[in-house]
Design a protein around this motif. Structure first.
Motif, PDB file in Angstrom:
ATOM      1  N   LEU A   1      55.486  39.574  33.650  1.00  0.00           N
ATOM      2  CA  LEU A   1      55.001  40.024  34.939  1.00  0.00           C
ATOM      3  C   LEU A   1      55.483  39.067  36.028  1.00  0.00           C
TER       4      LEU A   1
ATOM      5  N   CYS B   1      55.451  47.987  36.238  1.00  0.00           N
ATOM      6  CA  CYS B   1      55.372  48.479  34.859  1.00  0.00           C
ATOM      7  C   CYS B   1      56.076  49.822  34.722  1.00  0.00           C
TER       8      CYS B   1
ATOM      9  N   ALA C   1      51.889  44.093  28.176  1.00  0.00           N
ATOM     10  CA  ALA C   1      51.819  43.335  29.424  1.00  0.00           C
ATOM     11  C   ALA C   1      50.835  42.187  29.259  1.00  0.00           C
TER      12      ALA C   1
ATOM     13  N   LEU D   1      50.520  51.814  26.170  1.00  0.00           N
ATOM     14  CA  LEU D   1      50.575  50.623  27.010  1.00  0.00           C
ATOM     15  C   LEU D   1      49.475  49.654  26.596  1.00  0.00           C
TER      16      LEU D   1
END
Length: 269
Positions: free
Chosen positions: A59, A79, A31, A93
């Motif tokens: 995002l 997410c 991310a 992650l």
């Protein structure tokens, strides 16, 4: 918020259009940070996909929902929907800066849904008041602009990149400046406001039993390593300090970052 709210549901229903992935095997989901996008993790997709399934996603600020207000908890649910849409089962992650703010909150609220954390130039601590006022002034000044002004984009380079990169890798820097110039001011405003006044979550990390790697550029002028140290201590995290890298260490010095992530993933999996 509901996990079926349209802005979150799009991550499940359109995972293929909002993400990129490479490789197979144990999973790493990435991310990005503020002003960046999923392509900042191309070096990780290229460098780690020989052993791992690596995915990165955009995002909200890089989607059609960029103008709607949201916060870090909304990004957590996005997410989770992305993991579902990609069919990922307890991935590690990785979050860079804002992505790390989100990843920490996902770990606190849903610790059983991930196998580990990689925090890249991020922290569990809030920004100092002076920084909050600085960032607020910057995003309010440009909120009504159709695209980021050149002068603002050039200023931002000093927040996102280290001095070595600014001096020695102008092609990388200029490619991001060109991209930032296309961002509507409202999208930048909402993106920064999603995390600007976030609370300190360090105390909530002590009870977590999640393997964690903290990657940090030694030239990070936005979040210096001292501000990440409480996060390292709370999570008993491994650390990788990256020379000649600033706030975007994984794209500034990808080989060093990939080596650190590969070693960490080998221990997790």
């Amino acid at each position: 918020m509901s996990v079926d709210e349209p802005a979150t549901a799009m991550y499940r229903e359109r995972a293929d259009t909002l993400s990129a992935e490479a490789g197979s095997g144990p999973e790493l989901l990435c991310a990005h940070g503020t002003l960046m996008d999923r392509t900042m993790f191309d070096p990780q997709l290229d460098g780690l996909s020989d052993e791992y399934r690596v995915a990165a996603y955009n995002l909200r600020a890089r989607t059609e929902r960029a103008f709607d207000p949201y916060d870090l908890h909304d990004l957590v649910e996005d997410c989770r929907a992305m993991m579902d849409g990609l069919g990922m089962d307890k991935p590690v992650l990785a979050g860079m800066s804002m992505g790390g703010f989100m990843a920490l909150r996902l770990a606190i609220n849903y610790p059983d849904e991930i196998s580990g954390l990689v925090l890249i130039d991020s922290t569990s601590k809030p920004h100092p008041d002076d920084d909050i006022e600085l960032y607020r002034g910057m995003i309010e000044q440009g909120r009504d602009d159709d695209g980021m002004e050149q002068s603002m984009a050039e200023t931002v380079t000093h927040f996102l990149f280290g001095e070595t990169t600014l001096e020695q890798n102008s092609e990388l820097v200029e490619s991001w400046v060109d991209r930032w110039r296309t961002y509507p001011g409202e999208s930048v405003y909402q993106e920064v406001y999603s995390w600007l006044e976030r609370p300190d979550v360090t105390d909530k990390l002590h009870d977590l039993d999640i393997p964690t790697l903290v990657v940090h550029g030694e030239e990070d002028a936005s979040i210096d390593y001292e501000r990440a140290e409480p996060t390292v201590e709370a999570l008993d995290a491994e650390t990788a300090l990256i020379p000649e890298a600033g706030h975007s260490s994984n794209v500034e010095q990808p080989e060093a970052v990939n080596d650190a992530i590969r070693s960490f993933l080998g221990d997790v999996y």
